[in-house]
Design a protein around this motif. Structure first.
Motif, PDB file in Angstrom:
ATOM      1  N   SER B 123      61.141 -27.003  42.025  1.00 10.98           N
ATOM      2  CA  SER B 123      61.378 -28.087  41.060  1.00 10.98           C
ATOM      3  C   SER B 123      62.496 -28.991  41.553  1.00 10.98           C
ATOM      4  CB  SER B 123      61.732 -27.505  39.701  1.00 10.98           C
ATOM      5  OG  SER B 123      62.995 -26.881  39.780  1.00 10.98           O
ATOM      6  N   ASN B 124      62.568 -30.186  41.008  1.00 13.43           N
ATOM      7  CA  ASN B 124      63.600 -31.144  41.416  1.00 13.43           C
ATOM      8  C   ASN B 124      64.997 -30.553  41.269  1.00 13.43           C
ATOM      9  OD1 ASN B 124      61.759 -33.117  42.006  1.00 13.43           O
ATOM     10  ND2 ASN B 124      61.763 -33.931  39.909  1.00 13.43           N
ATOM     11  N   ASP B 125      65.186 -29.800  40.190  1.00 14.47           N
ATOM     12  CA  ASP B 125      66.496 -29.241  39.905  1.00 14.47           C
ATOM     13  C   ASP B 125      66.908 -28.234  40.981  1.00 14.47           C
ATOM     14  OD1 ASP B 125      68.774 -28.764  38.411  1.00 14.47           O
ATOM     15  OD2 ASP B 125      67.859 -26.975  37.507  1.00 14.47           O
ATOM     16  N   ILE B 126      65.999 -27.310  41.309  1.00 14.71           N
ATOM     17  CA  ILE B 126      66.287 -26.317  42.341  1.00 14.71           C
ATOM     18  C   ILE B 126      66.515 -27.026  43.680  1.00 14.71           C
ATOM     19  CG2 ILE B 126      65.328 -24.361  43.636  1.00 14.71           C
ATOM     20  CD1 ILE B 126      65.952 -23.567  40.843  1.00 14.71           C
ATOM     21  N   ASN B 225      58.326 -23.148  32.880  1.00 13.09           N
ATOM     22  CA  ASN B 225      58.102 -21.703  32.902  1.00 13.09           C
ATOM     23  C   ASN B 225      58.339 -21.111  34.275  1.00 13.09           C
ATOM     24  OD1 ASN B 225      57.457 -21.732  30.242  1.00 13.09           O
ATOM     25  ND2 ASN B 225      55.257 -21.815  30.569  1.00 13.09           N
ATOM     26  N   ILE B 226      58.126 -21.900  35.313  1.00 11.29           N
ATOM     27  CA  ILE B 226      58.442 -21.458  36.672  1.00 11.29           C
ATOM     28  C   ILE B 226      59.277 -22.553  37.331  1.00 11.29           C
ATOM     29  CG2 ILE B 226      56.455 -19.947  37.033  1.00 11.29           C
ATOM     30  CD1 ILE B 226      54.996 -22.237  38.367  1.00 11.29           C
ATOM     31  N   GLN B 227      60.053 -22.149  38.350  1.00 10.17           N
ATOM     32  CA  GLN B 227      60.901 -23.133  39.024  1.00 10.17           C
ATOM     33  C   GLN B 227      60.397 -23.470  40.418  1.00 10.17           C
ATOM     34  OE1 GLN B 227      62.922 -20.364  37.400  1.00 10.17           O
ATOM     35  NE2 GLN B 227      62.583 -21.699  35.654  1.00 10.17           N
ATOM     36  N   GLY B 228      59.292 -22.848  40.794  1.00  8.97           N
ATOM     37  CA  GLY B 228      58.742 -23.133  42.109  1.00  8.97           C
ATOM     38  C   GLY B 228      57.421 -22.426  42.242  1.00  8.97           C
ATOM     39  N   GLY B 245      58.412 -32.194  41.541  1.00  7.90           N
ATOM     40  CA  GLY B 245      58.888 -31.161  42.435  1.00  7.90           C
ATOM     41  C   GLY B 245      58.885 -31.619  43.881  1.00  7.90           C
ATOM     42  N   VAL B 246      59.453 -30.780  44.745  1.00  8.38           N
ATOM     43  CA  VAL B 246      59.553 -31.124  46.154  1.00  8.38           C
ATOM     44  C   VAL B 246      58.993 -29.977  46.996  1.00  8.38           C
ATOM     45  CG1 VAL B 246      61.139 -31.671  48.024  1.00  8.38           C
ATOM     46  CG2 VAL B 246      61.625 -32.459  45.719  1.00  8.38           C
TER      47      VAL B 246
END
Lengths: 546, 453
Positions: B123-126, B225-228, B245-246
């Motif tokens: 995700s963008n945040d991670i 719900n998931i970060q990647g 996301g990236v």
């Protein structure tokens, strides 16, 4: 020429009666107006029941939705589709259906018709190819323009970002040095200094977080700018996609008329066989045997080819029909259970008490829970569905055979049955229980047997309520079916929606909205059908609800 | 014009090359000519779709319907029940089904559909946290390959908060699960072990992995719900297109030219329809070859057409632009970072369609490494199991017929191989894999089960 006054009256009353039975009461004033009956009253009714609803639809769709909601609400894949886009999605879905039908026809076409069609399609191909080329060029040039405009927009933000990053870095290093200096200047035991250091470090940390937020803000801006979609470009691209899809279809269509055409392939093979047969007469020994064997093999290939069908993909109207078939299968299955049980519940309080726990517990269970369970059970019942005699029987039925009934279909139908039978059961029980005591007494006096009582009195007098229950059941079943199909991936409207959701393309949302209307309209039609039945079995003409 | 085409079509040798000497040979007398194949909406279903749309199935006298399936479990169930004649499957699926991890059924494969084609997206945040941990990543075009090193502090921070980083993969026995685990474990992050009682594979996990169907990945990431996740295309490009996301790494960087999907059928079906099986394999080989056709400069010439076909709503259905990126040999890591990756999807090169035993053995080692196979196994067991599932004899029979029809060349097929690719160190951590030494390979990893040799 001039219709008899009495006949006119007759037609009028039969029209009005039909309108009344079907519950399409909004048409009533139109008929009356045509006959010149109290024009002012009728006009007022028409205004109220036809014009006002139409205006409401118009306002909701074109003013509130197109003018307001579409502009304010955005999804990750872009703006909401406008009503005209939804309509063009409908056309696209419908086009796909027509294309599949055309392909199937082309595959089976033979003789002169095939040649005529082939010529026509070749001409179409060259014109569409030209259009596609033009569209492609337009897209390329527009892409350059868009790219340049986005780049010019991004460049200053990017520069701002770099500058900010640099200044943050400088400030951070300065602060770090300051902290370092301060910590070195501290003397052990100096409480106020320790407190000061803690404060400084806290401030430093807070500043870091602040800086990060600032940076992320600009980054977000860059990302948004990069993701900006140019409306012109989207339009031209859509055009290009349209032409390329047409071209691909026409090309497939052409091969189905030529190289892959059934009659051509069969003719070719037949020609081959007759050549072989001639060769065979000149051969002897192993060669002859070989040739004879290959002739027989080719003959079997031909006979299979003759029976072969075009394997197309399933399109919306096929799916709609299959869903309707499925909902009726489930509905009849459910009613078949619900009506007898309901009658016995109504007749006998003990039986009712016996059934209560089952009804109370199973009634609220959601289709989402039933479906996986039923699916496993059905799969267990038909371990080898392809060769199961029951499935083969269903596959050979006229009309129904084309819908390829499989375990997923059966499981969906059973789920529909399980979720929809309760309304019918409760209404039947209520209908039977509330039969006029006098009717039952008359039956007793006449010493009617159980079955005579059942068919002469009980069922006829509870029919209106039974049908009221059936109507609710069919409505529930239709709602349940879409969910069941979505889960079981049984070919139908539910699967169409889920496939579109999975596609995640830019037009998927519009297509799903189209399905909302299709499902709604079919639900309405099913309901009207049940209303007609309900009115027909009601003696005193129970009022039809909206 | 059409007649010449028909002639070339029908110049095909009969089964067992009975008519090898004749110029006019005939189509196989297939047992079943109306077939139904399943696929999942991913670009690597391309060989199936192309074989249908470009008439390669027709050339073999087959009428084929291809039907989208909602998830891998349903797809496998439908193949086992016979509702589908065959399907686009994860490489691990036939193996797992055959050894009885999950649903038990003997599934065989004689055609590998593609190499590579997956990526890991966060995700963008991670991603911004990873950039803080490793300033080199904070650039429009960061250096590749990106390892999970920069993720380690993020994982630890979340663990300290008493939570675990959640990541998605598509199926317990999918390539994606093993690749994501490989990528995490190569940086020392424990993705969790499967045990007899823990079929979710979370025992001892620092990062928890869960199953989400491929098309749902972007939506699940977006909902938080998931970060990647690790998934095939177009769902990574979709995340870039939607800006949620990236993609940090492709599986080409995790293991260069790793096997991805296979075409699986049940053993029962293969036994009942041997000639049909060969005819289907022939059509698929031709489709793979068509997909990988290049011009003199090595540019893939048919991929744009393929992307157009796949973009149709009854196939993959994502937007043409999104599919085109990876299919034409490019991959968009960020909106600013478009890289050329000619081998992102390989459909025919490197003898990739051949069903290699060594591929099967690799998946078996991963199943053992993460505990999906709960007991230690011997080297011979790995070989035998791979041979139960992978059927190169069918592939070679099909290839031989195609060679006689002059549709492929001698060099397109590894005729003499023993089924094992040469040992390779093309992994992100550089550990050597030799298919003939599965137990030794298993023991060379830091995280995961180890067995006595």
């Amino acid at each position: 020429m001039v219709l008899n006054f009495v006949t006119m009256k007759k037609i009028k009353y039969s029209l009005l009666k039909t309108i009344d039975i079907t519950g399409l009461t909004f048409l009533d004033p139109v008929v009356r107006l045509c006959y010149g009956e109290e024009p002012q009253v009728q006009l007022k009714k028409i205004g109220q029941w036809i014009i006002v609803p139409l205006i409401a639809v118009f306002v909701a769709l074109f003013v509130i939705y197109d003018g307001f909601i579409v502009d304010t609400f955005k999804t990750k894949s872009g703006k909401l589709p406008t009503s005209s886009k939804i309509y063009s999605s409908y056309q696209a879905i419908d086009q796909l259906h027509d294309d599949e039908l055309a392909k199937e026809k082309a595959y089976n076409l033979s003789g002169e018709e095939r040649e005529v069609e082939l010529k026509a399609v070749e001409e179409k191909i060259s014109s569409v190819a030209k259009a596609l080329e033009l569209a492609g060029q337009a897209v390329a040039s527009q892409q350059e323009v868009t790219k340049a405009s986005i780049a010019s927009k991004v460049a200053p933000i990017q520069a701002e970002y770099e500058a900010l990053k640099e200044s943050i870095k400088v400030a951070a290093t300065a602060r770090a040095e300051e902290l370092e200096l301060f910590s070195q200047s501290m003397t052990p035991g100096d409480e106020s200094a320790a407190e000061k250091l803690l404060e400084l470090v806290r401030a430093d940390d807070a500043q870091d977080t602040l800086d990060r937020e600032k940076r992320n803000l600009i980054k977000e801006k860059i990302s948004v700018t990069l993701g900006e979609k140019s409306l012109d470009l989207e339009e031209i691209k859509a055009e290009e996609t349209y032409f390329s899809e047409r071209l691909a279809f026409l090309k497939t269509y052409k091969t189905l008329l030529s190289t892959e055409n059934k009659s051509l392939i069969i003719d070719e093979k037949k020609g081959r066989i007759s050549a072989y047969e001639q060769e065979l007469t000149t051969l002897t020994g192993a060669d002859a045997l070989k040739k004879a064997k290959s002739i027989v093999k080719q003959e079997s290939v031909i006979s299979k080819k003759e029976e072969s069908e075009y394997a197309g993909s399933k399109t919306i109207w096929y799916q709609v029909k299959r869903s309707v078939l499925c909902v009726f299968t489930g509905f009849f299955l459910g009613s078949f259970l619900a009506i007898p049980i309901g009658i016995f519940c109504g007749l006998n309080k003990t039986f009712m008490a016996m059934m209560t726990p089952f009804i109370a517990i199973f009634k609220p269970v959601s289709p989402i829970v039933w479906l996986p369970i039923i699916l496993i059970l059905v799969m267990g019942a038909f371990p080898n569905p392809d060769k199961h005699p029951f499935m083969e029987f269903l596959g050979e039925l006229p009309l129904i055979g084309v819908y390829k009934i499989n375990p997923a279909f059966i499981a969906s139908a059973i789920t529909v049955a399980l979720c929809s039978l309760w309304a019918t059961m409760a209404n039947t029980a209520l209908g039977v229980a509330s039969i006029d005591k006098d009717h039952m007494n008359v039956a007793r006096v006449l010493k009617l047997g159980f079955f005579a009582r059942l068919f002469k009195i009980i069922i006829p007098s509870s029919l209106p309520l039974i049908f009221a229950g059936l109507r609710i059941s069919l409505g529930v079943g239709w709602m349940v079916l879409i969910a069941a199909e979505l889960l079981s991936s049984s070919e139908g409207i539910g699967k169409f929606v889920f496939d579109e959701f999975n596609n995640g393309g830019s037009d998927s949302l519009a297509k799903m909205v189209v399905v909302v209307f299709i499902v709604g309209i079919i639900g309405l039609i099913l309901d009207r059908i049940m209303v007609i039945f309900q009115r027909l079995v009601s003696f005193e003409g129970a009022p039809a609800t909206i | 014009m059409k007649n010449t085409k028909i002639n070339t079509l029908i110049i095909s040798a009969a089964f067992g090359s009975m008519m090898a000497t004749s110029l006019h040979a005939e189509q196989l007398d297939v047992e079943k000519d109306l077939l139904k194949f399943g696929f999942i909406k991913l670009t690597d279903c391309a060989p199936l779709v192309i074989a249908k749309e470009k008439g390669f199935f027709q050339d073999e006298g087959l009428q084929v319907e291809v039907v989208a399936q909602p998830n891998w479990k349903t797809l496998l169930d439908n193949v086992i029940s016979g509702d589908l004649d065959g399907a686009h499957m994860l490489s691990g699926q036939p193996i797992a089904a055959t050894i009885g991890f999950g649903t038990k059924a003997h599934i065989v494969t004689s055609y590998t559909m593609d190499l590579n084609g997956n990526a890991i997206t966060v995700s963008n945040d991670i991603w911004s946290q990873m950039q803080e941990n490793d300033p080199a990543l904070d650039s429009p075009t960061p250096p590749h390959p990106i390892t999970a090193e920069a993720l380690v502090p993020v994982v630890e921070e979340i663990l300290e908060e008493g939570q675990k980083l959640q990541m998605g993969m598509v199926f317990p026995t999918s390539t994606h699960n093993y690749e994501l685990r490989y990528w995490l474990a190569s940086a020392g992050i424990n993705p969790g072990m499967y045990t007899k009682s823990d079929t979710g594979g979370r025992t001892g996990a620092q990062v928890e992995l869960s199953v989400t169907p491929p098309p749902m990945m972007p939506a699940t990431l977006e909902s938080g719900n998931i970060q990647g996740y690790c998934v095939g295309e177009p769902w990574n490009q979709q995340a870039v297109a939607k800006g949620i996301g990236v993609p940090v790494t492709t599986n080409y960087d995790v293991w260069k030219n790793n096997p991805e999907k296979v075409f699986g059928v049940s053993k029962k079906w293969a036994d009942e329809n041997p000639k049909t099986n060969i005819a289907v394999t022939k059509a698929l080989i031709m489709a793979g070859k068509w997909l990988d056709e290049t011009d003199a400069d090595g540019k893939l010439v048919n991929r744009e057409e393929a992307a157009r076909i796949l973009a149709k709503s009854n196939y993959v259905g994502a937007d043409y632009d999104v599919i085109k990126n990876s299919m034409t040999g490019f991959f968009l890591f960020q909106k600013t970072d478009k890289r050329e990756m000619r081998d992102f999807n390989v459909f025919f090169k490197h003898h990739c369609t051949y069903p290699w035993y060594s591929d099967g053995v690799w998946f078996l080692t991963q199943m053992r490494r993460w505990g999906q196979i709960s007991d230690a196994k011997t080297k011979d067991w790995y070989m035998e199991t791979a041979k139960k599932v992978y059927k190169p004899e069918v592939y070679l029979a099909a290839a031989k017929l195609l060679l006689e029809e002059e549709k492929i060349t001698e060099a397109d097929v590894p005729w003499e191989t023993d089924g094992f690719k040469p040992a390779t160190t093309d992994f992100i951590d550089g550990i050597e894999y030799d298919g003939k030494e599965p137990v030794k390979y298993l023991n060379s990893h830091k995280i995961g089960n180890k067995d006595p040799e």
